[in-house]
Structure formats: structure tokens, C-alpha cells
Design an enzyme around this catalytic site. Structure first.
Site, PDB file in Angstrom:
ATOM      1  N   SER A 169      29.708  49.158  54.211  1.00  0.00           N
ATOM      2  CA  SER A 169      28.261  49.400  54.112  1.00  0.00           C
ATOM      3  C   SER A 169      27.671  50.131  55.322  1.00  0.00           C
ATOM      4  O   SER A 169      26.858  51.046  55.136  1.00  0.00           O
ATOM      5  CB  SER A 169      27.519  48.083  53.867  1.00  0.00           C
ATOM      6  OG  SER A 169      27.876  47.586  52.605  1.00  0.00           O
TER       7      SER A 169
ATOM      8  N   LYS B 155      24.676  35.049  48.563  1.00  0.00           N
ATOM      9  CA  LYS B 155      23.833  35.730  47.578  1.00  0.00           C
ATOM     10  C   LYS B 155      22.894  34.785  46.813  1.00  0.00           C
ATOM     11  O   LYS B 155      21.805  35.180  46.403  1.00  0.00           O
ATOM     12  CB  LYS B 155      24.700  36.490  46.569  1.00  0.00           C
ATOM     13  CG  LYS B 155      25.278  37.773  47.121  1.00  0.00           C
ATOM     14  CD  LYS B 155      26.059  38.516  46.056  1.00  0.00           C
ATOM     15  CE  LYS B 155      26.615  39.812  46.587  1.00  0.00           C
ATOM     16  NZ  LYS B 155      27.368  40.572  45.593  1.00  0.00           N
TER      17      LYS B 155
ATOM     18  N   GLY C 155      37.095  36.724  35.962  1.00  0.00           N
ATOM     19  CA  GLY C 155      36.219  36.263  37.043  1.00  0.00           C
ATOM     20  C   GLY C 155      34.880  35.839  36.470  1.00  0.00           C
ATOM     21  O   GLY C 155      34.459  36.347  35.421  1.00  0.00           O
TER      22      GLY C 155
ATOM     23  N   GLY D  87      29.488  35.919  41.114  1.00  0.00           N
ATOM     24  CA  GLY D  87      28.268  36.725  41.180  1.00  0.00           C
ATOM     25  C   GLY D  87      28.437  38.115  40.598  1.00  0.00           C
ATOM     26  O   GLY D  87      27.571  38.587  39.845  1.00  0.00           O
TER      27      GLY D  87
ATOM     28  N   ILE E 119      37.494  26.915  34.515  1.00  0.00           N
ATOM     29  CA  ILE E 119      36.871  27.007  33.192  1.00  0.00           C
ATOM     30  C   ILE E 119      35.369  26.684  33.224  1.00  0.00           C
ATOM     31  O   ILE E 119      34.562  27.367  32.599  1.00  0.00           O
ATOM     32  CB  ILE E 119      37.612  26.052  32.218  1.00  0.00           C
ATOM     33  CG1 ILE E 119      38.946  26.675  31.807  1.00  0.00           C
ATOM     34  CG2 ILE E 119      36.803  25.687  31.002  1.00  0.00           C
ATOM     35  CD1 ILE E 119      38.800  27.868  30.887  1.00  0.00           C
TER      36      ILE E 119
ATOM     37  N   TYR F 206      37.428  47.575  45.474  1.00  0.00           N
ATOM     38  CA  TYR F 206      37.436  49.009  45.787  1.00  0.00           C
ATOM     39  C   TYR F 206      38.322  49.353  46.981  1.00  0.00           C
ATOM     40  O   TYR F 206      38.450  50.508  47.359  1.00  0.00           O
ATOM     41  CB  TYR F 206      36.008  49.503  46.054  1.00  0.00           C
ATOM     42  CG  TYR F 206      35.242  48.633  47.004  1.00  0.00           C
ATOM     43  CD1 TYR F 206      35.404  48.748  48.369  1.00  0.00           C
ATOM     44  CD2 TYR F 206      34.376  47.662  46.527  1.00  0.00           C
ATOM     45  CE1 TYR F 206      34.731  47.927  49.231  1.00  0.00           C
ATOM     46  CE2 TYR F 206      33.685  46.835  47.384  1.00  0.00           C
ATOM     47  CZ  TYR F 206      33.866  46.983  48.744  1.00  0.00           C
ATOM     48  OH  TYR F 206      33.193  46.156  49.600  1.00  0.00           O
TER      49      TYR F 206
ATOM     50  N   GLY G 246      36.310  50.435  41.546  1.00  0.00           N
ATOM     51  CA  GLY G 246      34.981  49.876  41.840  1.00  0.00           C
ATOM     52  C   GLY G 246      34.235  50.615  42.934  1.00  0.00           C
ATOM     53  O   GLY G 246      33.097  50.267  43.255  1.00  0.00           O
TER      54      GLY G 246
HETATM   55  P1  NAP Z   1      32.422  35.119  43.849  1.00  0.00           P
HETATM   56  O1  NAP Z   1      31.053  34.860  43.364  1.00  0.00           O
HETATM   57  O2  NAP Z   1      32.957  34.338  44.999  1.00  0.00           O
HETATM   58  O3  NAP Z   1      33.420  34.941  42.594  1.00  0.00           O
HETATM   59  C1  NAP Z   1      34.797  35.120  42.753  1.00  0.00           C
HETATM   60  C2  NAP Z   1      35.507  35.017  41.418  1.00  0.00           C
HETATM   61  O4  NAP Z   1      36.891  35.308  41.632  1.00  0.00           O
HETATM   62  C3  NAP Z   1      35.460  33.630  40.777  1.00  0.00           C
HETATM   63  O5  NAP Z   1      35.476  33.761  39.387  1.00  0.00           O
HETATM   64  C4  NAP Z   1      36.761  32.992  41.281  1.00  0.00           C
HETATM   65  O6  NAP Z   1      37.282  32.018  40.392  1.00  0.00           O
HETATM   66  C5  NAP Z   1      37.695  34.176  41.243  1.00  0.00           C
HETATM   67  N1  NAP Z   1      38.778  33.999  42.228  1.00  0.00           N
HETATM   68  C6  NAP Z   1      38.663  33.964  43.585  1.00  0.00           C
HETATM   69  N2  NAP Z   1      39.875  33.795  44.137  1.00  0.00           N
HETATM   70  C7  NAP Z   1      40.756  33.705  43.113  1.00  0.00           C
HETATM   71  C8  NAP Z   1      42.165  33.508  43.058  1.00  0.00           C
HETATM   72  N3  NAP Z   1      42.899  33.374  44.165  1.00  0.00           N
HETATM   73  N4  NAP Z   1      42.744  33.462  41.841  1.00  0.00           N
HETATM   74  C9  NAP Z   1      42.017  33.587  40.704  1.00  0.00           C
HETATM   75  N5  NAP Z   1      40.678  33.769  40.700  1.00  0.00           N
HETATM   76  C10 NAP Z   1      40.050  33.833  41.899  1.00  0.00           C
HETATM   77  O7  NAP Z   1      32.604  36.645  44.294  1.00  0.00           O
HETATM   78  P2  NAP Z   1      31.869  37.932  43.644  1.00  0.00           P
HETATM   79  O8  NAP Z   1      30.612  38.218  44.358  1.00  0.00           O
HETATM   80  O9  NAP Z   1      31.845  37.773  42.170  1.00  0.00           O
HETATM   81  O10 NAP Z   1      32.896  39.096  44.064  1.00  0.00           O
HETATM   82  C11 NAP Z   1      34.205  39.131  43.555  1.00  0.00           C
HETATM   83  C12 NAP Z   1      34.889  40.428  43.970  1.00  0.00           C
HETATM   84  O11 NAP Z   1      34.241  41.518  43.320  1.00  0.00           O
HETATM   85  C13 NAP Z   1      34.792  40.711  45.465  1.00  0.00           C
HETATM   86  O12 NAP Z   1      35.984  40.333  46.121  1.00  0.00           O
HETATM   87  C14 NAP Z   1      34.601  42.200  45.564  1.00  0.00           C
HETATM   88  O13 NAP Z   1      35.841  42.814  45.880  1.00  0.00           O
HETATM   89  C15 NAP Z   1      34.197  42.626  44.174  1.00  0.00           C
HETATM   90  N6  NAP Z   1      32.834  43.204  44.153  1.00  0.00           N
HETATM   91  C16 NAP Z   1      32.740  44.549  44.107  1.00  0.00           C
HETATM   92  C17 NAP Z   1      31.502  45.144  44.044  1.00  0.00           C
HETATM   93  C18 NAP Z   1      31.422  46.647  43.998  1.00  0.00           C
HETATM   94  O14 NAP Z   1      30.350  47.193  44.272  1.00  0.00           O
HETATM   95  N7  NAP Z   1      32.487  47.338  43.617  1.00  0.00           N
HETATM   96  C19 NAP Z   1      30.328  44.378  44.044  1.00  0.00           C
HETATM   97  C20 NAP Z   1      30.450  42.984  44.077  1.00  0.00           C
HETATM   98  C21 NAP Z   1      31.718  42.423  44.146  1.00  0.00           C
HETATM   99  P3  NAP Z   1      36.862  30.468  40.487  1.00  0.00           P
HETATM  100  O15 NAP Z   1      35.578  30.326  39.730  1.00  0.00           O
HETATM  101  O16 NAP Z   1      38.011  29.779  39.858  1.00  0.00           O
HETATM  102  O17 NAP Z   1      36.728  30.170  41.967  1.00  0.00           O
END
Ligand code: NAP
Length: 284
Positions: free
Chosen positions: A23, A73, A133, A136, A160, A231, A252
Site C-alpha cells: 500500500s 477491519k 474462505g 472479510g 463450517i 496477490y 488478485g
Molecule cells: P480473514 O477475515 O482472516 O479470513 C481468512 C479466511 O481464510 C477464513 O475463511 C479462514 O478460515 C481461511 N484460512 C486462514 N488460514 C487458513 C488455513 N491455514 N487453511 C484453510 N483456511 C484458512 O482474512 P480476509 O480479510 O478474508 O483475507 C484473506 C486473504 O485474502 C488475505 O490473506 C489476502 O491475501 C487476500 N485479500 C486480498 C485482497 C486484494 O485486494 N486482492 C483484499 C482482501 C484480502 P477459518 O474461518 O477456518 O479460519
């Protein structure tokens, strides 16, 4: 070396373990190339109990605005004066603007995914999607999908209960949602029935999960379009496996850049030209 004068304005990122964030590079580049006077810094908040003080500091130090990332967040919302409609629906903020002493929360992840889908010409109408996933980022994707004429959504997650909650939140908007356990028997059926696969877990992320994909390579077929919200690296293990099957792959990185651009526009009131966005995507 940054030279700062009295007209300069501060932007930043609140989160935890965020020293490798792209960022600062994106926002400082935009400010510089557009001849503006904004400077973007990393504010790493190690202790959750310091979050309130960090938000208060935005006003005290007259910081123009901040992005908010994992794990704050949701928690940040209670310290804000106002939130926009998207935040009300998603329950997550990734952008805060200091509007003359009032702190307003926005969510531009949604705009990021919207732009990615539009620019890449991904059509979700009458399609079946496997979304892996349920955090957020997944919520922003589901919110976007709810506005398309989707046929069916498989919500695939390790935990789940979290996927069930997301399903409950959007049941009124998407007619067919089925929750699937990531390590369960139904995973291969879900992927096989899907046209589009989206990863919204951090699996594949550089340094932490680099050689890990959320699904086995043999589940991916040429017919799939595979979108990875991770990404870094640009080609994750999931995308490489998909590429090897001649499936369509989408990184991404564009979502990251478009959510950043939208935040930048919210803070500065300046519109970023599309050519500049393309330049950023190619050079980052
Ligand atoms: P979050 O709210 O912490 O959610 C993470 C998700 O990933 C949950 O569903 C979690 O499952 C799952 N997870 C985490 N570790 C895991 C593992 N070892 N094995 C299996 N599932 C796992 O995070 P978020 O904000 O959604 O972000 C997730 C990812 O998306 C980030 O790492 C980032 O790289 C990417 N992202 C990209 C953008 C972009 O602009 N391209 C924007 C936002 C996020 P549980 O519910 O079982 O914990």
C-alpha cells in the site's frame, strides 16, 4: 528521503504484521505522479488494546485517512462516527476518512472486486461459483455476487460455522448457497460443478503458505476460471496448477490496486485516470 512541508498530508495503514504491505508504494506513487502532497505510512498496531488510541490519534494528529487491514477491519467500526451503506451490509471497514474531525468508514474491497470482474470480463450470470474462505474478503465477494444473476454458490471453508454465518447473511440475495467443508467429501463435487473458483484464504501467500493451494491440482479442469485474491506472488500455487490445466487464471493484484485507488479517491477527492491504474498494475 521524504521532504515534508506544512501543506503535506498524512495517510497510512492500520493493521498487524503489515511491514510487507504494498500500500505505501501504491499511494505514494499515486500522490507523486498526480502532483499531490500526501504521504502514506505503515502503522503497525501489535496490541489490540491500542486500537482505540490509534483511531483517536487520527483526529489528534490530523491524519487525512487510513486503510485498515487484518485483524482490525471489524473491531474498528465501534470507534467511528459514521459508516457507509457497504460497511453496514458487510460489517467491515478498510478505509477511514477524517472528514473535518468526523471519522467515516468505507469498504473499498468491494469496489476492488467489482473492478477486477469488470475489467477481466468475468460474467457470473447463470454460473456456479466455488468460493473458498469465509472471512472479510469472502464477504465482499459474496456481496458483489449477490448483485449478479448467479446460479449457485458453494461456500467452502475450514470452519463450517463461519461459512454458515455468511450464508445466513446473504440467504435473501442468493437463492442457492451450499456450505462445504474444505477438507470434506463434498469438495470435489462442488469444484466439479463450478464454472468459477475463487480463493479468499491466505493459502498461497508468499513467505507463509507459498507452496500451498487450498485445493488439489487434480480438481481443476480447463473449463474453470480461477481467481486468487492472494496477490503475492502474482502466480500462486493455485494459479500455477490452473495454468497447467489451461484454465483461465486471474490474479488478485488488480483487486488490490483498485481498492487502493478507490481509497485514494475518497481521501483526496481526485480521480485517478485508468491509464495510471494500468501503469501501476504493470509496474508493481
Ligand atoms: P480473514 O477475515 O482472516 O479470513 C481468512 C479466511 O481464510 C477464513 O475463511 C479462514 O478460515 C481461511 N484460512 C486462514 N488460514 C487458513 C488455513 N491455514 N487453511 C484453510 N483456511 C484458512 O482474512 P480476509 O480479510 O478474508 O483475507 C484473506 C486473504 O485474502 C488475505 O490473506 C489476502 O491475501 C487476500 N485479500 C486480498 C485482497 C486484494 O485486494 N486482492 C483484499 C482482501 C484480502 P477459518 O474461518 O477456518 O479460519
Amino acid at each position: 528521503m521524504i521532504t515534508v512541508n506544512n501543506k503535506d498530508q498524512i495517510l497510512g495503514l492500520l493493521g498487524k504484521d503489515i511491514e510487507f504491505s504494498l500500500s505505501p508504494k501504491i499511494h505514494n506513487y499515486l500522490s507523486n505522479i498526480m502532483g499531490l502532497n500526501y504521504h502514506y505510512f505503515i502503522f503497525d498496531i501489535e496490541d489490540q488494546t491500542d486500537l482505540k488510541k490509534a483511531i483517536e490519534a487520527i483526529l489528534v494528529l490530523k491524519i487525512r485517512g487510513v486503510n485498515v487491514t487484518i485483524p482490525y477491519k471489524k473491531d474498528v467500526i465501534k470507534y467511528l462516527d459514521r459508516i457507509d451503506q457497504n460497511v453496514k451490509r458487510l460489517g467491515a471497514v478498510n478505509t477511514i476518512k477524517n472528514e473535518e474531525g468526523e471519522l467515516v468508514g468505507y469498504n473499498t474491497d468491494l469496489d476492488g472486486f467489482d473492478e477486477l470482474a469488470y475489467n477481466k470480463g468475468v460474467n457470473f450470470a447463470h454460473k456456479t461459483v466455488s468460493l473458498i474462505g469465509a472471512g472479510g474478503a469472502a464477504a465482499a465477494v459474496v456481496y458483489y455476487l449477490a448483485k449478479t444473476d448467479l446460479k449457485k454458490l458453494y461456500l467452502i471453508n475450514r470452519t463450517i460455522s463461519r461459512a454458515e454465518q455468511l450464508k445466513k447473511d446473504f440467504l435473501q440475495d442468493i437463492l442457492q448457497i451450499e456450505v462445504i467443508e474444505l477438507s470434506g467429501d463434498r469438495l470435489s463435487t462442488a469444484i466439479d460443478h463450478s464454472d468459477i473458483i475463487i480463493n479468499s484464504t491466505p493459502l498461497g501467500l508468499q513467505d507463509r503458505y507459498e507452496q500451498i493451494s487450498p485445493i488439489k491440482a487434480e480438481l481443476i479442469k480447463e473449463k474453470h476460471t480461477v481467481i486468487d485474491l492472494v496477490y503475492k506472488p502474482r502466480i500462486t500455487k493455485l494459479l500455477q496448477d490452473a495454468k497447467d490445466k489451461d484454465a483461465r487464471i486471474i490474479s488478485g493484484i488488480e483487486m488490490l490496486i483498485y481498492q487502493a485507488v478507490k481509497s485514494f479517491e475518497i481521501w483526496t477527492g481526485s480521480i485517478v485516470e485508468y491509464d495510471l491504474v494500468k501503469e501501476l498494475i504493470n509496474n508493481l
